[in-house]
Scaffold this active site. Structure first.
Site, PDB file in Angstrom:
ATOM      1  N   PHE B 235       0.798  -1.300   0.052  1.00 46.13           N
ATOM      2  CA  PHE B 235       0.045   0.092   0.084  1.00 46.13           C
ATOM      3  C   PHE B 235       0.767   1.313   0.017  1.00 46.13           C
ATOM      4  CE2 PHE B 235      -2.225   3.370   1.418  1.00 46.13           C
ATOM      5  CZ  PHE B 235      -3.593   3.413   1.044  1.00 46.13           C
ATOM      6  N   ASP B 341       9.342   3.222   1.782  1.00 50.09           N
ATOM      7  CA  ASP B 341       8.031   3.921   2.128  1.00 50.09           C
ATOM      8  C   ASP B 341       7.837   3.782   3.631  1.00 50.09           C
ATOM      9  OD1 ASP B 341       5.455   4.671   2.905  1.00 50.09           O
ATOM     10  OD2 ASP B 341       4.424   3.653   1.134  1.00 50.09           O
ATOM     11  N   LYS B 372       2.054  10.496   8.327  1.00 44.18           N
ATOM     12  CA  LYS B 372       1.207  10.067   9.290  1.00 44.18           C
ATOM     13  C   LYS B 372       1.709  10.567  10.632  1.00 44.18           C
ATOM     14  CE  LYS B 372      -0.683   5.530   7.195  1.00 44.18           C
ATOM     15  NZ  LYS B 372      -1.906   5.691   7.922  1.00 44.18           N
ATOM     16  N   THR B 397       2.083  24.335  -5.509  1.00 41.33           N
ATOM     17  CA  THR B 397       1.978  25.515  -4.898  1.00 41.33           C
ATOM     18  C   THR B 397       2.448  25.818  -3.434  1.00 41.33           C
ATOM     19  OG1 THR B 397      -0.167  26.257  -6.097  1.00 41.33           O
ATOM     20  CG2 THR B 397       0.254  27.379  -4.085  1.00 41.33           C
TER      21      THR B 397
END
Lengths: 504, 504
Positions: B235, B341, B372, B397
């Protein structure tokens, strides 16, 4: 043009004209302008808004050094060792910025009509937002950041209803929140794809075993070859799905894999629009015809068309309400969703709260995305079928950020309390008129002024890219922070306090 | 199993065993555990951390209603009219939550070992974070949100150096910030693709006209057919690029177009790992061989491999340091970047600050992503060639959010001040041992307990998906908020205060 002539031309424009016009628009109370027409706004509010917000705001830029200042340069060099600063113009002292004026590390104060790439709504250190930032709700939102999809807070509905939802465009009553404009657009694309497949499959039908298996292989039919159509010169973000719909500039896209999605031509209109109605209508019809051909013939099915009301990053390219009315009709005719990307145009920038309100559509768009000036991001929708049929499909850990939604609520309240939509319209009208005068006197330096009747969402073309870049730099040297867009355009994106001083 | 037997079995486990074990781990001071070995932590700090943080934290759950409570249900029904609540478990009163305990709308207090899908680092209403949330820097960050890539603040470098960067894994000294785990991964993928093409083209070479033209058409070579390889059951997020590397569950992916990127098998190990070393080594070798075949034979060039240290959403699937060492060697051999990750595993969750520190690699990964529990998101890197050669390529941005980076800084300070990494290791050891006892007594209800020596990053399998879901619900009914993962696993993701009370 030789570099020295360029520099000279740029300086003529900057020093003698544009800088002065902008500074006076922002800071002089002598301009004549009617107060807001809305009889519910009090005379007091209309007369002293700027003083109320920013009593210490200066009347003009304060320049202590040339641009960029030595401390900015020193700090950028130091920061660059750990953080990419290649795109940075200067290092800013936000705590000493005030209202329309941004302060740099050298204590220069620039009139800021770029406003963090169109993302500061109510000026620097706005006291109303500072109060909101210290509220118990804000502290809670920061320290106890919820996973909104699974554990929403007791306060969440009220924050949405009083803020983001109370500003929903006509015809919209639901929202899905996200983290940025790119994220908002991608969530809207996902909603469109799920909607499309549910229409094909039947909303209550189960997924087939084949779909479940193939999606784990990134293959059709589980991961279907569906597309989002966008327009030439569009900008919709930088993540992989949104970047696939972005067509503004090669530098935004080079080396990044993209979905094989189609683009349609966007009208290249002549300005001022009202002087070229016939030519512009023909150009819009040409683009609409090309669009319809793509909708009918593209190799994969198109689930949605995404469009900006005014293409911003791509050059401040306008189209008329006619074009958008026809676009709405075409998308309905072909059973394709219409996503309006109001990330840059939304939140009172164009003289309406949402730019697409200028179009007078018979039926609203299907999804409207927002971010930037609203601080909170997400999309509005109305049709329940745009909500997936099962949990954990439109989902992620945070699903947005209540701390931003709390700020959005205050912004909505302030816009309403001081009728900042009307004020923007008024100041935009004034500013456009004066810039048009400048254009007529300096036609070799300013061309294609655009944004009439679109608030302060105003831009013009420089002669070429090099002249534009020099102008942007010289404007900073003259105390004005202003931005570029497209290949050789200059854009104005002030916050709303810029508008507020004209009515004093 | 019939529903009634299922329910009974689930209740046996919940009422008599698991709930009690978890509650006692979190709240009882009678357990024997050595204080932190680090001699620099003061005796006072080690003895009174929980009291210092949360003097009003209860010793056990406080249940006023059944689950879900009537007010939660009522509020969800109301919220659902404007916001998708299909995935919501309950509505939470965060202002009345404290430490390890989450309060719902009915004023039930649950021991929370799920912690907003592994995203609350230091407990609800942590006083240190509440102080930070009210600091002048935070108010500034909220009200004057900067576009960090173009107008970074005078404070930004210090915020990064004292926070995110001071916790950088060994071998990393630079960071790029973003908004969420998905965004962090996608930015890392973009960095990998630009790196890959720069290696092919030569870093200082200009883009060709063909590249510039084709990228505007989403076509190769400008938008090249490059790939990120991920693992089965991985994931990595929900946006279009990250979702293309996510392979956890069809519901995460169905109906969304995906890039045709490859996946490799991830080892399906037997637990406890130390009892199945031979079988597990063979399984890891099988997967490594399959991976190498894909690296050599995949139709498009692979720019990077992305991997979680422990596959979390996909079922808490572990691999051994050997597997990751070989993975690092293979990626180096084939000139492919390795992205780790750490969105869920990072920030002290596994008994190291970063889970990949367990691997003892010869050379570090190329990019490490986080989000997280850190609140701030982004990726670490060291190699200057991972920074694109031009501005506005790795860009958007906001480029992250200083308000989150300020919280990350406080988290790092607290972890260090109270040696929360060591504490997590200790509590995890205690907890694993007691859960292993339970497993041996209820082998028909708890299987494949895993997470030994990985802090409180602990999970086990229920008999099947239905039993697991019932267990999760019954645990809430017993006052414990705990999460699921994979098809039929239960996962623990408490915040760090959970760890802190054991050492008293």
């Amino acid at each position: 043009m030789a570099m020295s002539s360029l520099r000279q031309a740029s300086r003529v424009l900057v020093r003698s004209r544009v800088a002065r016009t902008l500074t006076r628009s922002a800071t002089t109370s002598a301009f004549h302008s009617t107060p807001p027409a809305d009889p519910t706004s009090s005379a007091d509010a209309s007369q002293s808004l700027a003083a109320h917000y920013f009593p210490t705001e200066p009347d003009m830029p304060r320049l202590m050094t040339s641009f960029p200042g030595p401390k900015s340069v020193e700090k950028l060099n130091s920061l660059d060792k750990v953080y990419d600063t290649q795109a940075a113009y200067m290092v800013c002292d936000y705590q000493n910025s005030v209202g329309n004026y941004i302060c740099d590390a050298d204590q220069n104060l620039y009139l800021d009509v770029y406003a963090q790439i169109a993302s500061i709504p109510l000026g620097y250190n706005n006291p109303v937002l500072m109060t909101a930032a210290q509220s118990p709700e804000m502290i809670d939102a920061i320290v106890n950041r919820p996973a909104l999809g699974t554990f929403p807070s007791t306060l969440w509905e009220q924050i949405l209803r009083e803020g983001i939802l109370s500003a929903a465009p006509k015809g919209f009553d639901k929202v899905w929140t996200s983290m940025s404009g790119s994220d908002a657009n991608e969530c809207a694309y996902k909603a469109a794809f799920m909607y499309h497949r549910a229409k094909q499959r039947g909303k209550t039908s189960e997924f087939s075993d084949l779909e479940r298996q193939t999606t784990m292989e990134n293959a059709s039919p589980g991961s279907p070859d569906l597309a989002i159509l966008s327009f030439d010169k569009a900008f919709h973000g930088r993540l992989f799905g949104s970047l696939s719909t972005t067509r503004s500039n090669p530098i935004h896209k080079l080396d990044i894999p993209a979905f094989k999605w189609p683009k349609a031509p966007f009208p290249a209109l002549k300005y001022p629009l009202d002087q070229y109605e016939t030519e512009n209508r023909a150009e819009e019809d040409r683009c609409l015809t090309a669009l319809e051909t793509i909708l009918q013939e593209w190799e994969s099915r198109i689930s949605a068309v995404v469009v900006e009301p005014i293409q911003s990053e791509g050059g401040d390219n306008h189209a008329t309400p006619y074009f958008f009315q026809q676009l709405r009709a075409l998308t309905k005719l072909h059973g394709i969703l219409l996503i309006v990307d109001e990330v840059q145009t939304g939140v009172a920038a164009t003289g309406m709260f949402w730019a697409h309100e200028h179009w007078n559509l018979d039926t609203p768009p299907d999804l409207v995305t927002f971010s930037k000036k609203f601080q909170a991001a997400g999309y509005y929708y109305a049709n329940d079928d745009l909500r997936p049929n099962l949990p954990f499909r439109q989902f992620n850990t945070w699903c947005g950020d209540p701390s931003k939604a709390i700020i959005a609520r205050e912004i909505v309240k302030e816009v309403r309390a001081h009728d900042l939509v009307t004020r923007t319209r008024q100041v935009g009208g004034y500013l456009y008129e004066h810039l048009a005068e400048l254009q007529s006197r300096f036609p070799h330096l300013m061309q294609n002024l655009r944004g009439k009747d679109r608030g302060t969402f105003i831009a013009w073309d420089a002669t070429d890219s090099q002249t534009r870049n020099m102008l942007l730099k010289d404007m900073k040297g003259a105390g004005i922070n202003i931005g570029g867009c497209g290949t050789h355009s200059v854009r104005m994106r002030p916050g709303m306090p810029f508008f507020s001083r004209l009515s004093q």
